[in-house]
Motif scaffolding. Structure first.
Motif, PDB file in Angstrom:
ATOM      1  N   ASN A 150      20.920  47.524  31.521  1.00 58.89           N
ATOM      2  CA  ASN A 150      22.353  47.370  31.778  1.00 58.89           C
ATOM      3  C   ASN A 150      22.643  46.427  32.929  1.00 58.89           C
ATOM      4  OD1 ASN A 150      23.104  49.230  29.773  1.00 58.89           O
ATOM      5  ND2 ASN A 150      22.598  50.919  31.156  1.00 58.89           N
ATOM      6  N   LYS A 151      23.681  45.631  32.742  1.00 58.52           N
ATOM      7  CA  LYS A 151      24.095  44.684  33.782  1.00 58.52           C
ATOM      8  C   LYS A 151      24.976  45.399  34.794  1.00 58.52           C
ATOM      9  CE  LYS A 151      26.370  40.182  34.317  1.00 58.52           C
ATOM     10  NZ  LYS A 151      26.458  38.827  33.758  1.00 58.52           N
ATOM     11  N   ILE A 152      24.657  45.226  36.071  1.00 59.77           N
ATOM     12  CA  ILE A 152      25.525  45.820  37.103  1.00 59.77           C
ATOM     13  C   ILE A 152      26.136  44.760  38.015  1.00 59.77           C
ATOM     14  CG2 ILE A 152      24.535  48.146  37.096  1.00 59.77           C
ATOM     15  CD1 ILE A 152      22.864  47.418  39.502  1.00 59.77           C
ATOM     16  N   GLY A 206      29.749  33.102  44.369  1.00 64.65           N
ATOM     17  CA  GLY A 206      30.578  34.215  43.888  1.00 64.65           C
ATOM     18  C   GLY A 206      29.692  35.344  43.392  1.00 64.65           C
ATOM     19  N   ILE A 207      29.973  36.535  43.885  1.00 64.85           N
ATOM     20  CA  ILE A 207      29.166  37.696  43.476  1.00 64.85           C
ATOM     21  C   ILE A 207      30.096  38.810  43.010  1.00 64.85           C
ATOM     22  CG2 ILE A 207      27.493  39.455  44.248  1.00 64.85           C
ATOM     23  CD1 ILE A 207      26.592  37.477  46.416  1.00 64.85           C
ATOM     24  N   GLY A 208      29.806  39.329  41.834  1.00 61.91           N
ATOM     25  CA  GLY A 208      30.523  40.509  41.349  1.00 61.91           C
ATOM     26  C   GLY A 208      29.519  41.631  41.198  1.00 61.91           C
ATOM     27  N   LEU A 235      32.843  45.258  44.174  1.00 61.92           N
ATOM     28  CA  LEU A 235      32.799  44.110  45.081  1.00 61.92           C
ATOM     29  C   LEU A 235      33.018  42.840  44.271  1.00 61.92           C
ATOM     30  CD1 LEU A 235      29.829  44.306  47.657  1.00 61.92           C
ATOM     31  CD2 LEU A 235      32.270  44.695  48.053  1.00 61.92           C
ATOM     32  N   THR A 236      34.034  42.089  44.644  1.00 67.95           N
ATOM     33  CA  THR A 236      34.238  40.751  44.081  1.00 67.95           C
ATOM     34  C   THR A 236      34.406  39.834  45.284  1.00 67.95           C
ATOM     35  OG1 THR A 236      36.579  41.334  43.764  1.00 67.95           O
ATOM     36  CG2 THR A 236      35.211  41.361  41.815  1.00 67.95           C
ATOM     37  N   ILE A 237      33.383  39.056  45.551  1.00 67.41           N
ATOM     38  CA  ILE A 237      33.380  38.257  46.778  1.00 67.41           C
ATOM     39  C   ILE A 237      32.903  36.829  46.515  1.00 67.41           C
ATOM     40  CG2 ILE A 237      32.909  40.262  48.255  1.00 67.41           C
ATOM     41  CD1 ILE A 237      30.002  39.206  48.515  1.00 67.41           C
ATOM     42  N   SER A 251      40.879  34.459  41.332  1.00 65.67           N
ATOM     43  CA  SER A 251      39.420  34.412  41.444  1.00 65.67           C
ATOM     44  C   SER A 251      39.076  34.057  42.893  1.00 65.67           C
ATOM     45  CB  SER A 251      38.875  33.341  40.492  1.00 65.67           C
ATOM     46  OG  SER A 251      37.689  32.781  40.984  1.00 65.67           O
ATOM     47  N   THR A 252      38.180  34.806  43.488  1.00 62.28           N
ATOM     48  CA  THR A 252      37.809  34.507  44.890  1.00 62.28           C
ATOM     49  C   THR A 252      37.120  33.143  44.973  1.00 62.28           C
ATOM     50  OG1 THR A 252      35.769  35.791  44.602  1.00 62.28           O
ATOM     51  CG2 THR A 252      37.640  36.921  45.639  1.00 62.28           C
ATOM     52  N   ASN A 253      36.385  32.759  43.930  1.00 61.87           N
ATOM     53  CA  ASN A 253      35.763  31.423  43.935  1.00 61.87           C
ATOM     54  C   ASN A 253      36.836  30.331  43.955  1.00 61.87           C
ATOM     55  OD1 ASN A 253      33.183  32.571  43.703  1.00 61.87           O
ATOM     56  ND2 ASN A 253      32.499  31.028  42.239  1.00 61.87           N
ATOM     57  N   ASP A 256      41.685  43.264  44.026  1.00 64.94           N
ATOM     58  CA  ASP A 256      42.029  43.061  42.622  1.00 64.94           C
ATOM     59  C   ASP A 256      41.842  41.582  42.280  1.00 64.94           C
ATOM     60  OD1 ASP A 256      43.044  42.977  40.100  1.00 64.94           O
ATOM     61  OD2 ASP A 256      45.140  43.328  40.682  1.00 64.94           O
ATOM     62  N   GLN A 257      40.815  41.308  41.520  1.00 64.08           N
ATOM     63  CA  GLN A 257      40.595  39.938  41.053  1.00 64.08           C
ATOM     64  C   GLN A 257      40.975  39.932  39.576  1.00 64.08           C
ATOM     65  OE1 GLN A 257      37.088  36.912  41.777  1.00 64.08           O
ATOM     66  NE2 GLN A 257      36.487  38.374  40.220  1.00 64.08           N
ATOM     67  N   TYR A 258      42.155  39.352  39.269  1.00 68.18           N
ATOM     68  CA  TYR A 258      42.697  39.541  37.917  1.00 68.18           C
ATOM     69  C   TYR A 258      42.307  38.449  36.924  1.00 68.18           C
ATOM     70  CZ  TYR A 258      46.300  36.593  40.049  1.00 68.18           C
ATOM     71  OH  TYR A 258      46.944  35.595  40.714  1.00 68.18           O
ATOM     72  N   ALA A 259      41.660  37.391  37.394  1.00 66.70           N
ATOM     73  CA  ALA A 259      41.176  36.370  36.442  1.00 66.70           C
ATOM     74  C   ALA A 259      39.806  35.870  36.907  1.00 66.70           C
ATOM     75  CB  ALA A 259      42.186  35.225  36.319  1.00 66.70           C
ATOM     76  N   GLY A 260      38.921  36.817  37.113  1.00 67.60           N
ATOM     77  CA  GLY A 260      37.579  36.482  37.590  1.00 67.60           C
ATOM     78  C   GLY A 260      36.828  35.646  36.570  1.00 67.60           C
ATOM     79  N   ARG A 261      36.025  34.744  37.082  1.00 66.51           N
ATOM     80  CA  ARG A 261      35.277  33.847  36.196  1.00 66.51           C
ATOM     81  C   ARG A 261      33.786  34.147  36.260  1.00 66.51           C
ATOM     82  NH1 ARG A 261      35.132  29.153  38.038  1.00 66.51           N
ATOM     83  NH2 ARG A 261      36.212  29.298  40.026  1.00 66.51           N
ATOM     84  N   GLY A 262      33.129  34.045  35.101  1.00 67.34           N
ATOM     85  CA  GLY A 262      31.690  34.271  35.036  1.00 67.34           C
ATOM     86  C   GLY A 262      30.962  33.024  34.581  1.00 67.34           C
ATOM     87  N   GLN A 263      29.671  33.176  34.351  1.00 65.96           N
ATOM     88  CA  GLN A 263      28.847  32.076  33.849  1.00 65.96           C
ATOM     89  C   GLN A 263      29.334  31.657  32.465  1.00 65.96           C
ATOM     90  OE1 GLN A 263      26.064  30.771  35.302  1.00 65.96           O
ATOM     91  NE2 GLN A 263      25.340  32.290  36.782  1.00 65.96           N
ATOM     92  N   LEU A 264      29.065  30.420  32.099  1.00 62.62           N
ATOM     93  CA  LEU A 264      29.352  29.880  30.769  1.00 62.62           C
ATOM     94  C   LEU A 264      30.812  30.091  30.355  1.00 62.62           C
ATOM     95  CD1 LEU A 264      26.111  31.072  28.862  1.00 62.62           C
ATOM     96  CD2 LEU A 264      26.565  28.806  29.795  1.00 62.62           C
ATOM     97  N   GLY A 323      26.702  40.123  38.693  1.00 62.63           N
ATOM     98  CA  GLY A 323      26.462  38.742  38.286  1.00 62.63           C
ATOM     99  C   GLY A 323      26.814  37.793  39.420  1.00 62.63           C
ATOM    100  N   VAL A 324      26.332  36.573  39.285  1.00 61.67           N
ATOM    101  CA  VAL A 324      26.515  35.563  40.334  1.00 61.67           C
ATOM    102  C   VAL A 324      27.006  34.270  39.689  1.00 61.67           C
ATOM    103  CG1 VAL A 324      25.323  34.211  42.121  1.00 61.67           C
ATOM    104  CG2 VAL A 324      24.597  36.568  41.664  1.00 61.67           C
ATOM    105  N   LEU A 325      28.009  33.676  40.307  1.00 62.65           N
ATOM    106  CA  LEU A 325      28.484  32.359  39.863  1.00 62.65           C
ATOM    107  C   LEU A 325      28.513  31.445  41.084  1.00 62.65           C
ATOM    108  CD1 LEU A 325      29.789  30.555  37.634  1.00 62.65           C
ATOM    109  CD2 LEU A 325      32.007  31.408  38.434  1.00 62.65           C
ATOM    110  N   ILE A 326      27.566  30.508  41.140  1.00 60.37           N
ATOM    111  CA  ILE A 326      27.512  29.580  42.273  1.00 60.37           C
ATOM    112  C   ILE A 326      28.118  28.256  41.835  1.00 60.37           C
ATOM    113  CG2 ILE A 326      26.047  28.369  43.927  1.00 60.37           C
ATOM    114  CD1 ILE A 326      24.033  30.609  43.743  1.00 60.37           C
TER     115      ILE A 326
HETATM  116  C1  BTN Z   1      28.379  36.279  35.548  1.00 61.03           C
HETATM  117  O1  BTN Z   1      27.535  37.167  35.459  1.00 61.03           O
HETATM  118  O2  BTN Z   1      28.839  35.729  34.546  1.00 61.03           O
HETATM  119  C2  BTN Z   1      28.824  35.858  36.911  1.00 61.03           C
HETATM  120  C3  BTN Z   1      29.962  36.695  37.403  1.00 61.03           C
HETATM  121  C4  BTN Z   1      30.454  36.310  38.786  1.00 61.03           C
HETATM  122  C5  BTN Z   1      31.697  37.072  39.164  1.00 61.03           C
HETATM  123  C6  BTN Z   1      32.094  36.839  40.582  1.00 61.03           C
HETATM  124  S1  BTN Z   1      33.304  38.012  41.122  1.00 61.03           S
HETATM  125  C7  BTN Z   1      33.613  37.075  42.553  1.00 61.03           C
HETATM  126  C8  BTN Z   1      33.555  35.608  42.167  1.00 61.03           C
HETATM  127  N1  BTN Z   1      34.845  35.129  41.728  1.00 61.03           N
HETATM  128  C9  BTN Z   1      34.844  34.807  40.445  1.00 61.03           C
HETATM  129  O3  BTN Z   1      35.830  34.386  39.802  1.00 61.03           O
HETATM  130  N2  BTN Z   1      33.631  35.014  39.911  1.00 61.03           N
HETATM  131  C10 BTN Z   1      32.692  35.473  40.896  1.00 61.03           C
END
Ligand code: BTN
Length: 254
Positions: free
Chosen positions: A119-121, A141-143, A68-70, A23-25, A48-56, A123-126
């Motif tokens: 449709n969701k295109i 974090g922005i995907g 873009l995964t940044i 995860s870039t975060n 390649d972000q293989y274990a990206g994390r989202g909200q909740l 998301g943001v995880l701060i």
């Molecule tokens: C969401 O909508 O749940 C938020 C998604 C955020 C994803 C981005 S991708 C780059 C950064 N690294 C992570 O692990 N998550 C955020």
């Protein structure tokens, strides 16, 4: 979008491009803990972000090489930690500005999802790092789904820039456009946020419209009427206004 010609760009002044990372975060958080101070505005990006994390605590799936995964390092120590939602607003507006500039009439779904139609295109995880009472770092974090057109089932209500524009979009170009837009919105925020809340509401998905929400175990019809000081969603239900945090309400999208 307003252009700020006087302050130098800080967002994207340094870009660390990784081939593969969980995860870039998480990477940025570990870098901050382990190494010499990083410049504000540093961007970590991964093919390649293989274990990206989202909200909740959700996962964020992104097909390698397509999107873009940044994560961006910001130091919003000029904001009180209890005003964290103001940064969410600035970042959401910047993403929305970027998409509008490339011809996509996107909306912000509270708190900071990026939507086109239903449709969701993106998301943001701060994630915040505080030092005592001060807000030291924000890991933004922005995907954004750019060129992905196949999504794993059972995910639905999901799309990408390519699906909307019907052509590939250059990810590097999009990153430059996004960094510039974040820079503009972030420096506006530093100067006091001005009309950012009004602009956020103007671009908010379902604002002032009657729709069905899932609240606790019930489905209820209501109308989004604004946000409170802490960024909670204000929904008018049966003549009374109630505030909700992310865990308390979800949108019932057809
Ligand atoms: C969401 O909508 O749940 C938020 C998604 C955020 C994803 C981005 S991708 C780059 C950064 N690294 C992570 O692990 N998550 C955020």
């Amino acid at each position: 979008m307003q252009n700020n010609t006087f302050s130098p760009l800080i967002v994207g002044q340094k870009i660390v491009a990784l081939q593969s990372v969980d995860s870039t975060n998480s990477y940025l958080r570990i870098e901050l803990a382990n190494s010499a101070p990083l410049a504000e505005g540093t961007v970590i990006m991964a093919e390649d972000q293989y274990a990206g994390r989202g909200q909740l605590n959700n996962n964020w799936h992104s097909q390698p090489g397509k999107n873009l995964t940044i994560s961006i390092l910001l130091n919003p120590s000029f904001l009180r930690p209890d005003y964290q939602f103001k940064l969410n607003i600035a970042i959401s507006l910047a993403i929305n500005d970027t998409l509008k500039d490339i011809g996509i009439n996107s909306k912000i779904k509270w708190p900071n999802d990026v939507y086109y139609n239903d449709n969701k295109i993106g998301g943001v995880l701060i994630e915040n790092i505080l030092s005592g009472q001060k807000w030291k770092h924000a890991i933004v974090g922005i995907g954004l789904n750019v060129n992905q057109t196949q999504f794993p089932l059972p995910v639905h209500n999901i799309s990408s820039i390519k699906e909307i524009l019907q052509q590939d979009y250059d990810k590097e170009r999009l990153l430059q456009q996004l960094c510039k837009a974040i820079d503009v919105r972030y420096s506006e925020l530093k100067k006091g946020a001005g009309k950012q809340l009004d602009e956020y509401l103007d671009n908010l998905f379902w604002f002032n419209e009657t729709h069905v929400f899932s609240i606790g175990k019930e489905k209820q019809e209501g109308k989004i009427v604004g946000l409170d000081q802490a960024g909670r969603l204000l929904i008018e239900i049966g003549g009374a206004t109630h505030s909700f945090n992310m865990k308390e309400v979800s949108f019932v999208i057809p």
